[in-house]
Scaffold this motif. Structure first.
Motif, PDB file in Angstrom:
ATOM      1  N   GLY A  92       9.732   5.295 -14.911  1.00  0.00           N
ATOM      2  CA  GLY A  92       9.121   6.646 -15.562  1.00  0.00           C
ATOM      3  C   GLY A  92       7.938   6.381 -16.256  1.00  0.00           C
ATOM      4  N   ASN A  93       7.450   7.323 -17.295  1.00  0.00           N
ATOM      5  CA  ASN A  93       6.247   7.340 -17.940  1.00  0.00           C
ATOM      6  C   ASN A  93       6.548   6.308 -19.074  1.00  0.00           C
ATOM      7  N   PRO A  96       0.855  -1.255  -0.136  1.00  0.00           N
ATOM      8  CA  PRO A  96      -0.206  -0.076  -0.225  1.00  0.00           C
ATOM      9  C   PRO A  96       0.733   1.440   0.006  1.00  0.00           C
ATOM     10  N   GLY A  97       1.784   1.453   0.316  1.00  0.00           N
ATOM     11  CA  GLY A  97       2.888   2.481   0.253  1.00  0.00           C
ATOM     12  C   GLY A  97       3.449   2.580  -1.178  1.00  0.00           C
ATOM     13  N   ALA A  98       3.149   1.852  -2.055  1.00  0.00           N
ATOM     14  CA  ALA A  98       3.775   2.085  -3.462  1.00  0.00           C
ATOM     15  C   ALA A  98       2.972   3.301  -3.963  1.00  0.00           C
ATOM     16  N   THR A  99       3.707   4.063  -5.111  1.00  0.00           N
ATOM     17  CA  THR A  99       2.960   5.098  -5.490  1.00  0.00           C
ATOM     18  C   THR A  99       2.721   4.770  -7.108  1.00  0.00           C
ATOM     19  N   ILE A 100       1.371   4.727  -7.542  1.00  0.00           N
ATOM     20  CA  ILE A 100       1.066   4.261  -9.045  1.00  0.00           C
ATOM     21  C   ILE A 100       0.507   5.334  -9.549  1.00  0.00           C
ATOM     22  N   THR A 123       8.251   1.620  -4.238  1.00  0.00           N
ATOM     23  CA  THR A 123       8.100   1.592  -5.553  1.00  0.00           C
ATOM     24  C   THR A 123       7.417   2.879  -6.117  1.00  0.00           C
ATOM     25  N   GLU A 124       7.876   3.599  -7.147  1.00  0.00           N
ATOM     26  CA  GLU A 124       7.056   4.541  -7.654  1.00  0.00           C
ATOM     27  C   GLU A 124       6.914   4.358  -9.171  1.00  0.00           C
ATOM     28  N   ILE A 125       5.801   4.397  -9.964  1.00  0.00           N
ATOM     29  CA  ILE A 125       5.388   3.903 -11.058  1.00  0.00           C
ATOM     30  C   ILE A 125       4.697   5.169 -11.774  1.00  0.00           C
ATOM     31  N   GLY A 126       5.338   5.482 -12.907  1.00  0.00           N
ATOM     32  CA  GLY A 126       4.817   6.841 -13.665  1.00  0.00           C
ATOM     33  C   GLY A 126       3.422   6.309 -14.608  1.00  0.00           C
ATOM     34  N   ASP A 127       3.138   7.098 -15.308  1.00  0.00           N
ATOM     35  CA  ASP A 127       1.799   6.939 -16.187  1.00  0.00           C
ATOM     36  C   ASP A 127       2.155   6.203 -17.328  1.00  0.00           C
ATOM     37  N   ASN A 166       9.963   5.607 -21.490  1.00  0.00           N
ATOM     38  CA  ASN A 166       9.861   5.202 -22.567  1.00  0.00           C
ATOM     39  C   ASN A 166      10.727   3.936 -22.577  1.00  0.00           C
ATOM     40  N   SER A 167      11.298   3.355 -21.756  1.00  0.00           N
ATOM     41  CA  SER A 167      12.180   2.080 -21.787  1.00  0.00           C
ATOM     42  C   SER A 167      11.551   0.913 -21.708  1.00  0.00           C
TER      43      SER A 167
END
Length: 214
Positions: A121-122, A70-74, A92-96, A141-142
């Motif tokens: 990243g995005n 629940p701490g991950a950012t999506i 974890t941090e996940i972009g758009d 874009n990776s």
């Protein structure tokens, strides 16, 4: 929350050719369910309701096979395709508009505190069974190939292949989200370059031999 749900449904319909309509995504896609429950758990986690947030995330894991702390950012538009065995760590941090396939791990490498998990990243695609381990960033874009193990930072517009992963620069062209097959192999590319060099040297040697015989 509802605007994010609509964005997630739209992203899945755009990227999954098997998705016929929004209702099918809403009722049938475990990846979508996992993200929705995570957003609620993350809301509680940010308000220090840690126990309830963890209970929700573990209940979701039981029903979907997808574990998201629940701490991950999506960000918006995350597509978890099939999703069984996906693990996303606390920091974890996940972009758009990212895509994760089954068996992906976004994890840490030890018991250190603070930032322990990767940042995507995005428009990042992570292939089936890939492991991204550590507190570094995967650039916009990776693409990470199926089965790759990524242990260090990835520049934007790159492709990672192998164990441990090797980086292949793609340039500024945006990479397709769903193609896990047509990924350049740096080993085969190097072998082709060496073969071309060898052919050139053999040709030059043959020419020198002919000149000496004359």
């Amino acid at each position: 929350m509802f605007s994010r749900m609509r964005a997630d449904i739209r992203a899945i319909r755009e990227r999954d050719p098997a998705a016929r309509n929004g209702l099918e995504v809403f009722f049938m896609y475990s990846g979508f369910h996992a993200v929705c429950w995570h957003r609620f758990a993350h809301f509680l986690y940010k308000r220090h309701c840690f126990g309830l947030a963890r209970f929700i995330s573990q209940t979701c894991r039981f029903f979907t096979g997808i574990e998201i702390h629940p701490g991950a950012t999506i960000g918006r538009g995350l597509f978890i395709d099939h999703g069984m065995g996906v693990v996303i760590g606390e920091t974890t941090e996940i972009g758009d508009n990212c895509t994760l396939y089954q068996g992906v791990t976004l994890g840490g490498t030890g018991k250190e505190t603070g930032k322990r998990h990767p940042t995507l990243g995005n428009n990042v695609m992570v292939g089936s069974g890939a492991k991204v381990l550590g507190p570094f960033k995967v650039g916009d874009n990776s693409k990470i190939a199926a089965g790759a193990v990524v242990l260090s930072e990835v520049p934007p517009n790159s492709t990672c292949v192998g164990v441990p992963a090797r980086i292949v620069k793609i340039g500024d062209k945006k990479i397709s989200d769903l193609d896990q097959i047509h990924i350049p192999d740096p080993v085969s590319q190097e072998l082709c370059r060496l073969q071309a060099r060898l052919d050139k040297l053999e040709k030059q040697l043959a020419q020198k031999t002919e000149e000496n015989q004359e």
